[in-house]
Design a protein around this motif. Structure first.
Motif, PDB file in Angstrom:
ATOM      1  N   GLY A  21       0.711  -1.147   0.117  1.00 14.71           N
ATOM      2  CA  GLY A  21       0.048  -0.177   0.143  1.00 14.71           C
ATOM      3  C   GLY A  21       0.737   1.341  -0.072  1.00 14.71           C
ATOM      4  N   GLU A  22       0.272   2.303   0.258  1.00 15.54           N
ATOM      5  CA  GLU A  22       0.893   3.627   0.141  1.00 15.54           C
ATOM      6  C   GLU A  22       0.892   4.258   1.469  1.00 15.54           C
ATOM      7  N   ARG A  23       1.801   4.713   2.075  1.00 18.57           N
ATOM      8  CA  ARG A  23       2.087   5.304   3.380  1.00 18.57           C
ATOM      9  C   ARG A  23       2.178   6.676   3.526  1.00 18.57           C
ATOM     10  N   TYR A  24       1.424   7.280   4.328  1.00 16.76           N
ATOM     11  CA  TYR A  24       1.503   9.071   4.499  1.00 16.76           C
ATOM     12  C   TYR A  24       1.841   8.970   6.002  1.00 16.76           C
ATOM     13  N   GLU A  25       2.578  10.110   6.057  1.00 15.62           N
ATOM     14  CA  GLU A  25       2.915  10.675   7.567  1.00 15.62           C
ATOM     15  C   GLU A  25       2.251  12.165   7.455  1.00 15.62           C
ATOM     16  N   PHE A  26       1.412  12.287   8.569  1.00 14.26           N
ATOM     17  CA  PHE A  26       0.756  13.515   8.632  1.00 14.26           C
ATOM     18  C   PHE A  26       1.253  13.903  10.098  1.00 14.26           C
ATOM     19  N   ILE A  27       1.695  15.349  10.052  1.00  5.91           N
ATOM     20  CA  ILE A  27       1.928  16.131  11.209  1.00  5.91           C
ATOM     21  C   ILE A  27       0.863  17.096  11.443  1.00  5.91           C
ATOM     22  N   LEU A  28      -0.031  16.786  12.550  1.00  7.35           N
ATOM     23  CA  LEU A  28      -1.259  17.765  12.778  1.00  7.35           C
ATOM     24  C   LEU A  28      -1.074  18.570  13.895  1.00  7.35           C
ATOM     25  N   PHE A  29      -1.068  19.908  13.878  1.00  5.85           N
ATOM     26  CA  PHE A  29      -0.946  20.800  14.858  1.00  5.85           C
ATOM     27  C   PHE A  29      -2.095  21.048  15.355  1.00  5.85           C
ATOM     28  N   LEU A  30      -2.344  20.885  16.686  1.00 10.21           N
ATOM     29  CA  LEU A  30      -3.744  21.143  17.186  1.00 10.21           C
ATOM     30  C   LEU A  30      -4.089  22.437  18.137  1.00 10.21           C
ATOM     31  N   ASP A  31      -5.104  22.701  18.021  1.00  9.43           N
ATOM     32  CA  ASP A  31      -5.833  23.707  19.064  1.00  9.43           C
ATOM     33  C   ASP A  31      -6.659  22.887  19.947  1.00  9.43           C
TER      34      ASP A  31
END
Length: 98
Positions: A21-31
């Motif tokens: 499969g395809e892998r994705y790395e997300f960096i999510l900045f939270l409030d």
């Protein structure tokens, strides 16, 4: 509860073809609301690993970190929060063919 105020996403390339499969790395900045146990003055972000295999996709791993120090935070998201992250990742995938 929290909201995602900004993010980055990058497709992880497997040059050896080992991973399916395809892998994705997300960096999510939270409030995060101040009264939430997840709140930190320096901010909080999530590193999330999301995989797509054919018509199946899922959040396979996530870790939480303090914003300025990048210190690991030993927290687990609630089911509803985890779904929010998964849904966000699903709707913000990148595609090199676009």
């Amino acid at each position: 509860m929290f909201s995602i105020k900004e993010f980055t996403v990058e497709q992880i390339i497997d040059p050896f073809g080992i991973l399916e499969g395809e892998r994705y790395e997300f960096i999510l900045f939270l409030d995060v609301e101040e009264d939430d146990e997840l709140f930190h003055e320096n901010g909080v972000y999530i590193k999330a690993l999301y995989v797509v295999k054919g018509d199946q996709s899922s959040l396979i791993k996530y870790d939480l970190f303090e914003g300025e120090t990048n210190n690991y935070l030993d927290f687990e998201l609630e089911e509803e929060e985890e779904k929010l992250v998964s849904d966000f990742c699903s709707s913000h995938l990148v595609n090199d063919e676009e």
